[in-house]
Design a protein around this motif. Structure first.
Motif, short mmCIF file in Angstrom:
data_model
loop_
_atom_site.label_atom_id
_atom_site.label_comp_id
_atom_site.label_asym_id
_atom_site.label_seq_id
_atom_site.Cartn_x
_atom_site.Cartn_y
_atom_site.Cartn_z
N ASP A 48 -1.63 -12.07 -9.12
CA ASP A 48 -0.60 -11.08 -8.79
C ASP A 48 -0.72 -10.63 -7.34
O ASP A 48 0.29 -10.39 -6.66
N ASP A 49 -1.94 -10.48 -6.86
CA ASP A 49 -2.17 -10.10 -5.47
C ASP A 49 -1.57 -11.14 -4.53
O ASP A 49 -0.88 -10.80 -3.56
N LEU A 50 -1.81 -12.41 -4.82
CA LEU A 50 -1.26 -13.48 -3.98
C LEU A 50 0.26 -13.53 -4.07
O LEU A 50 0.94 -13.81 -3.07
N ALA A 51 0.79 -13.25 -5.26
CA ALA A 51 2.25 -13.24 -5.43
C ALA A 51 2.89 -12.13 -4.59
O ALA A 51 3.95 -12.34 -3.97
N LEU A 52 2.24 -10.97 -4.54
CA LEU A 52 2.77 -9.87 -3.73
C LEU A 52 2.65 -10.16 -2.24
O LEU A 52 3.50 -9.72 -1.45
N LEU A 53 1.60 -10.88 -1.86
CA LEU A 53 1.48 -11.26 -0.45
C LEU A 53 2.60 -12.21 -0.05
O LEU A 53 3.15 -12.11 1.06
N ALA A 54 2.96 -13.11 -0.94
CA ALA A 54 4.02 -14.07 -0.66
C ALA A 54 5.40 -13.40 -0.67
O ALA A 54 6.27 -13.74 0.13
N ASP A 55 5.58 -12.46 -1.59
CA ASP A 55 6.87 -11.77 -1.72
C ASP A 55 6.63 -10.37 -2.25
O ASP A 55 6.41 -10.18 -3.46
N PRO A 56 6.61 -9.35 -1.38
CA PRO A 56 6.35 -7.98 -1.81
C PRO A 56 7.30 -7.46 -2.89
O PRO A 56 6.98 -6.50 -3.59
N GLY A 57 8.45 -8.09 -3.03
CA GLY A 57 9.41 -7.65 -4.04
C GLY A 57 9.26 -8.34 -5.38
O GLY A 57 10.08 -8.13 -6.28
N THR A 58 8.22 -9.13 -5.55
CA THR A 58 8.01 -9.87 -6.79
C THR A 58 7.85 -8.93 -7.98
O THR A 58 7.13 -7.92 -7.90
N ILE A 74 -2.89 -2.83 -6.79
CA ILE A 74 -3.19 -3.95 -5.90
C ILE A 74 -2.89 -3.59 -4.45
O ILE A 74 -3.66 -3.94 -3.54
N GLY A 75 -1.79 -2.86 -4.22
CA GLY A 75 -1.39 -2.52 -2.86
C GLY A 75 -2.11 -1.34 -2.25
O GLY A 75 -1.98 -1.07 -1.06
N SER A 76 -2.90 -0.61 -3.05
CA SER A 76 -3.59 0.57 -2.55
C SER A 76 -4.87 0.19 -1.80
O SER A 76 -5.39 -0.92 -1.94
#
Length: 213
Positions: A48-58, A74-76
């Motif tokens: 999930d962390d990698l998915a958010l790095l690729a697309d913050p809107g995931t 994850i973002g904190s």
């Protein structure tokens, strides 16, 4: 069969029984299952962390509501407190219980220093998740599902390994009795700690209305 041969065989069998350490089946299974579930949670959080790095809107699969999700955690800054994503730490550390559990099933004998070092890792884990759960519930304002799975496996493993060491006298002879008496209560003690976290989450985040409202 000559008497000497019988005596030799009897001594050999007795020596084998003495040298073979007990299997501690329940502890071994707990470590294997707990470590495997911890790896699953860590892998899912890392993905999930990698998915958010690729697309913050995931849209993450762990998102149930505003208060039950992984994204905010994850973002904190708490999610990368050591300068890298916390799940990386889980991927490294949860391998150890699986290996130790499998070795215990094979009756591998570990020295006392190993058990103390292994236990130190569990003390680090329980303190870390205690801090993370507090930060998540009271400051980030979420209960992370995958993080909760980590809490759920670390608590009984920490209790079981600590009490196992106490019962074996690795923390001194004075604690042997307490460790032996309390180790059978690991499920109930774990449940009590689960209830504490659940009550904190309910009082702070009103999870029941989040789930069923």
């Amino acid at each position: 069969m000559p008497k000497e041969a019988c005596d030799t065989q009897g001594v050999s069998e007795t020596a084998t029984e003495i040298e073979a350490p007990p299997r501690h089946l329940a502890l071994a299974i707990l470590l294997i299952v707990g470590g495997a579930l911890g790896l699953l949670a860590s892998f899912s959080l890392m993905k999930d962390d990698l998915a958010l790095l690729a697309d913050p809107g995931t849209k993450l699969g762990c998102t149930v509501s505003a208060a039950i999700q992984c994204g905010k955690n994850i973002g904190s800054w708490q999610g990368s407190v050591f300068g890298f994503p916390n799940p990386m730490l889980g991927l490294m550390m949860f391998t150890a219980p699986v290996i130790v559990g499998v070795a215990m099933l094979g009756r591998v004998r570990f020295p006392n220093w190993f058990w103390l070092v292994f236990n130190a890792g569990h003390w680090f884990a329980i303190i870390f998740i205690g801090w993370l759960s507090t930060e998540s519930i009271f400051f980030i304002g979420t209960l992370c599902p995958w993080c909760s799975l980590v809490y759920a496996v670390v608590i009984p493993m920490w209790l079981a390994v600590t009490l196992h060491n106490m019962a074996a006298g690795r923390y001194g002879t004075r604690l042997i009795g307490a460790g032996s008496a309390l180790i059978t209560w690991v499920p109930l003690l774990s449940l009590a700690l689960y209830v504490v976290i659940a009550l904190e989450a309910q009082l702070r985040l009103d999870l029941i209305s989040q789930l069923f409202g």
